[in-house]
Design a protein around this motif. Structure first.
Motif, PDB file in Angstrom:
ATOM      1  N   SER A  63      37.184  64.085  47.451  1.00 39.91           N
ATOM      2  CA  SER A  63      37.731  62.743  47.271  1.00 39.91           C
ATOM      3  C   SER A  63      38.591  62.324  48.461  1.00 39.91           C
ATOM      4  CB  SER A  63      38.547  62.661  45.979  1.00 39.91           C
ATOM      5  OG  SER A  63      39.717  63.453  46.084  1.00 39.91           O
ATOM      6  N   GLY A  64      39.061  63.287  49.241  1.00 39.63           N
ATOM      7  CA  GLY A  64      39.870  62.976  50.405  1.00 39.63           C
ATOM      8  C   GLY A  64      39.054  62.694  51.660  1.00 39.63           C
ATOM      9  N   LEU A  65      37.750  62.907  51.610  1.00 39.36           N
ATOM     10  CA  LEU A  65      36.903  62.673  52.776  1.00 39.36           C
ATOM     11  C   LEU A  65      36.631  61.184  52.943  1.00 39.36           C
ATOM     12  CD1 LEU A  65      34.214  65.474  52.376  1.00 39.36           C
ATOM     13  CD2 LEU A  65      36.133  65.423  53.954  1.00 39.36           C
ATOM     14  N   PRO A  66      36.503  60.706  54.173  1.00 36.92           N
ATOM     15  CA  PRO A  66      36.161  59.302  54.377  1.00 36.92           C
ATOM     16  C   PRO A  66      34.722  59.045  53.921  1.00 36.92           C
ATOM     17  CG  PRO A  66      36.158  60.469  56.462  1.00 36.92           C
ATOM     18  CD  PRO A  66      36.669  61.426  55.429  1.00 36.92           C
ATOM     19  N   PRO A  67      34.423  57.850  53.432  1.00 39.33           N
ATOM     20  CA  PRO A  67      33.059  57.563  52.978  1.00 39.33           C
ATOM     21  C   PRO A  67      32.077  57.561  54.145  1.00 39.33           C
ATOM     22  CG  PRO A  67      34.398  55.576  52.937  1.00 39.33           C
ATOM     23  CD  PRO A  67      35.316  56.714  53.275  1.00 39.33           C
ATOM     24  N   ALA A  68      30.881  57.995  53.870  1.00 35.33           N
ATOM     25  CA  ALA A  68      29.835  58.010  54.895  1.00 35.33           C
ATOM     26  C   ALA A  68      29.379  56.579  55.151  1.00 35.33           C
ATOM     27  CB  ALA A  68      28.670  58.869  54.443  1.00 35.33           C
ATOM     28  N   GLU A  69      29.345  56.189  56.414  1.00 32.77           N
ATOM     29  CA  GLU A  69      28.975  54.815  56.760  1.00 32.77           C
ATOM     30  C   GLU A  69      27.475  54.645  56.893  1.00 32.77           C
ATOM     31  OE1 GLU A  69      31.156  53.667  60.188  1.00 32.77           O
ATOM     32  OE2 GLU A  69      33.084  54.148  59.278  1.00 32.77           O
ATOM     33  N   GLU A  70      26.786  55.683  57.317  1.00 31.88           N
ATOM     34  CA  GLU A  70      25.349  55.581  57.525  1.00 31.88           C
ATOM     35  C   GLU A  70      24.601  56.144  56.322  1.00 31.88           C
ATOM     36  OE1 GLU A  70      24.202  57.593  61.035  1.00 31.88           O
ATOM     37  OE2 GLU A  70      25.647  56.569  62.290  1.00 31.88           O
ATOM     38  N   THR A  71      23.482  55.522  56.010  1.00 28.69           N
ATOM     39  CA  THR A  71      22.624  56.095  54.980  1.00 28.69           C
ATOM     40  C   THR A  71      21.763  57.163  55.644  1.00 28.69           C
ATOM     41  OG1 THR A  71      20.951  54.404  55.378  1.00 28.69           O
ATOM     42  CG2 THR A  71      22.529  53.975  53.623  1.00 28.69           C
ATOM     43  N   PRO A  72      21.497  58.247  54.958  1.00 29.31           N
ATOM     44  CA  PRO A  72      20.698  59.305  55.576  1.00 29.31           C
ATOM     45  C   PRO A  72      19.273  58.824  55.865  1.00 29.31           C
ATOM     46  CG  PRO A  72      21.094  59.780  53.265  1.00 29.31           C
ATOM     47  CD  PRO A  72      21.888  58.557  53.606  1.00 29.31           C
ATOM     48  N   THR A  73      18.729  59.292  56.969  1.00 31.22           N
ATOM     49  CA  THR A  73      17.365  58.907  57.332  1.00 31.22           C
ATOM     50  C   THR A  73      16.389  59.640  56.423  1.00 31.22           C
ATOM     51  OG1 THR A  73      17.282  60.659  58.967  1.00 31.22           O
ATOM     52  CG2 THR A  73      17.927  58.476  59.746  1.00 31.22           C
ATOM     53  N   PRO A  74      15.275  59.013  56.071  1.00 33.51           N
ATOM     54  CA  PRO A  74      14.292  59.679  55.208  1.00 33.51           C
ATOM     55  C   PRO A  74      13.716  60.911  55.887  1.00 33.51           C
ATOM     56  CG  PRO A  74      13.749  57.351  55.501  1.00 33.51           C
ATOM     57  CD  PRO A  74      14.876  57.652  56.415  1.00 33.51           C
ATOM     58  N   ARG A  75      13.356  61.879  55.071  1.00 33.13           N
ATOM     59  CA  ARG A  75      12.769  63.100  55.616  1.00 33.13           C
ATOM     60  C   ARG A  75      11.346  62.840  56.076  1.00 33.13           C
ATOM     61  NH1 ARG A  75      13.718  67.585  51.165  1.00 33.13           N
ATOM     62  NH2 ARG A  75      11.701  68.108  52.018  1.00 33.13           N
ATOM     63  N   ARG A  76      10.945  63.584  57.091  1.00 35.81           N
ATOM     64  CA  ARG A  76       9.570  63.485  57.587  1.00 35.81           C
ATOM     65  C   ARG A  76       8.652  64.223  56.626  1.00 35.81           C
ATOM     66  NH1 ARG A  76       9.112  63.740  63.865  1.00 35.81           N
ATOM     67  NH2 ARG A  76       7.012  63.872  63.094  1.00 35.81           N
ATOM     68  N   PRO A  77       7.382  63.806  56.542  1.00 35.31           N
ATOM     69  CA  PRO A  77       6.445  64.500  55.670  1.00 35.31           C
ATOM     70  C   PRO A  77       6.215  65.943  56.134  1.00 35.31           C
ATOM     71  CG  PRO A  77       5.506  62.440  56.470  1.00 35.31           C
ATOM     72  CD  PRO A  77       6.780  62.638  57.185  1.00 35.31           C
ATOM     73  N   THR A  78       6.019  66.818  55.177  1.00 36.89           N
ATOM     74  CA  THR A  78       5.725  68.216  55.506  1.00 36.89           C
ATOM     75  C   THR A  78       4.264  68.345  55.941  1.00 36.89           C
ATOM     76  OG1 THR A  78       5.049  68.741  53.264  1.00 36.89           O
ATOM     77  CG2 THR A  78       7.387  69.004  53.774  1.00 36.89           C
ATOM     78  N   ASP A  79       3.920  69.498  56.482  1.00 39.41           N
ATOM     79  CA  ASP A  79       2.531  69.740  56.887  1.00 39.41           C
ATOM     80  C   ASP A  79       1.600  69.642  55.691  1.00 39.41           C
ATOM     81  OD1 ASP A  79       3.157  70.084  59.536  1.00 39.41           O
ATOM     82  OD2 ASP A  79       3.386  72.262  59.368  1.00 39.41           O
ATOM     83  N   PHE A  80       2.056  70.126  54.530  1.00 36.40           N
ATOM     84  CA  PHE A  80       1.226  70.061  53.336  1.00 36.40           C
ATOM     85  C   PHE A  80       0.996  68.613  52.915  1.00 36.40           C
ATOM     86  CE2 PHE A  80       0.772  70.201  48.644  1.00 36.40           C
ATOM     87  CZ  PHE A  80      -0.446  70.844  48.594  1.00 36.40           C
ATOM     88  N   GLN A  81       2.033  67.796  52.990  1.00 40.53           N
ATOM     89  CA  GLN A  81       1.879  66.379  52.654  1.00 40.53           C
ATOM     90  C   GLN A  81       0.930  65.687  53.631  1.00 40.53           C
ATOM     91  OE1 GLN A  81       6.014  65.379  52.700  1.00 40.53           O
ATOM     92  NE2 GLN A  81       6.229  65.618  50.496  1.00 40.53           N
ATOM     93  N   ASN A  82       1.023  66.013  54.909  1.00 41.94           N
ATOM     94  CA  ASN A  82       0.087  65.463  55.899  1.00 41.94           C
ATOM     95  C   ASN A  82      -1.341  65.899  55.602  1.00 41.94           C
ATOM     96  OD1 ASN A  82       2.027  64.070  57.356  1.00 41.94           O
ATOM     97  ND2 ASN A  82       2.473  65.826  58.662  1.00 41.94           N
ATOM     98  N   TYR A  83      -1.505  67.146  55.197  1.00 40.10           N
ATOM     99  CA  TYR A  83      -2.829  67.666  54.827  1.00 40.10           C
ATOM    100  C   TYR A  83      -3.418  66.844  53.684  1.00 40.10           C
ATOM    101  CZ  TYR A  83      -6.265  70.949  52.877  1.00 40.10           C
ATOM    102  OH  TYR A  83      -7.393  71.525  52.382  1.00 40.10           O
ATOM    103  N   LEU A  84      -2.611  66.592  52.658  1.00 40.84           N
ATOM    104  CA  LEU A  84      -3.083  65.799  51.527  1.00 40.84           C
ATOM    105  C   LEU A  84      -3.443  64.382  51.961  1.00 40.84           C
ATOM    106  CD1 LEU A  84      -0.561  66.870  48.733  1.00 40.84           C
ATOM    107  CD2 LEU A  84      -2.910  67.635  49.039  1.00 40.84           C
ATOM    108  N   ASP A  85      -2.618  63.793  52.816  1.00 37.96           N
ATOM    109  CA  ASP A  85      -2.871  62.428  53.282  1.00 37.96           C
ATOM    110  C   ASP A  85      -4.161  62.348  54.102  1.00 37.96           C
ATOM    111  OD1 ASP A  85      -0.585  61.560  52.031  1.00 37.96           O
ATOM    112  OD2 ASP A  85       0.639  61.604  53.855  1.00 37.96           O
ATOM    113  N   GLN A  86      -4.407  63.322  54.950  1.00 30.12           N
ATOM    114  CA  GLN A  86      -5.605  63.305  55.790  1.00 30.12           C
ATOM    115  C   GLN A  86      -6.877  63.392  54.952  1.00 30.12           C
ATOM    116  OE1 GLN A  86      -4.993  66.581  58.427  1.00 30.12           O
ATOM    117  NE2 GLN A  86      -3.542  65.469  59.741  1.00 30.12           N
TER     118      GLN A  86
END
Length: 66
Positions: free
Chosen positions: A29-52
């Motif tokens: 509760s004593g930490l300052p609030p995060a100003e940036e939203t976290p960037t989305p994670r990149r797809p994993t190799d398995f997810q790329n395999y499924l997409d291909q």
């Protein structure tokens, strides 16, 4: 923590865990609030395999570009 409210090892253990949680909440509760939203994670190799191969994947797996 020196004096435990409860008797018995199990109950004392629970009290120690709850005390640690409370201390961590106080610290966070004593930490300052995060100003940036976290960037989305990149797809994993398995997810790329499924997409291909145009295999549907779970909705919760949706990431960048999907």
């Amino acid at each position: 923590m020196r004096r435990c409210r409860y008797r018995g090892q199990g109950k004392a253990h629970i009290q120690h865990i709850l005390t640690a949680i409370a201390v961590n909440i106080e610290r966070l509760s004593g930490l300052p609030p995060a100003e940036e939203t976290p960037t989305p994670r990149r797809p994993t190799d398995f997810q790329n395999y499924l997409d291909q191969r145009e295999i549907r994947r779970l909705k919760s797996w949706r990431t960048l570009g999907s």
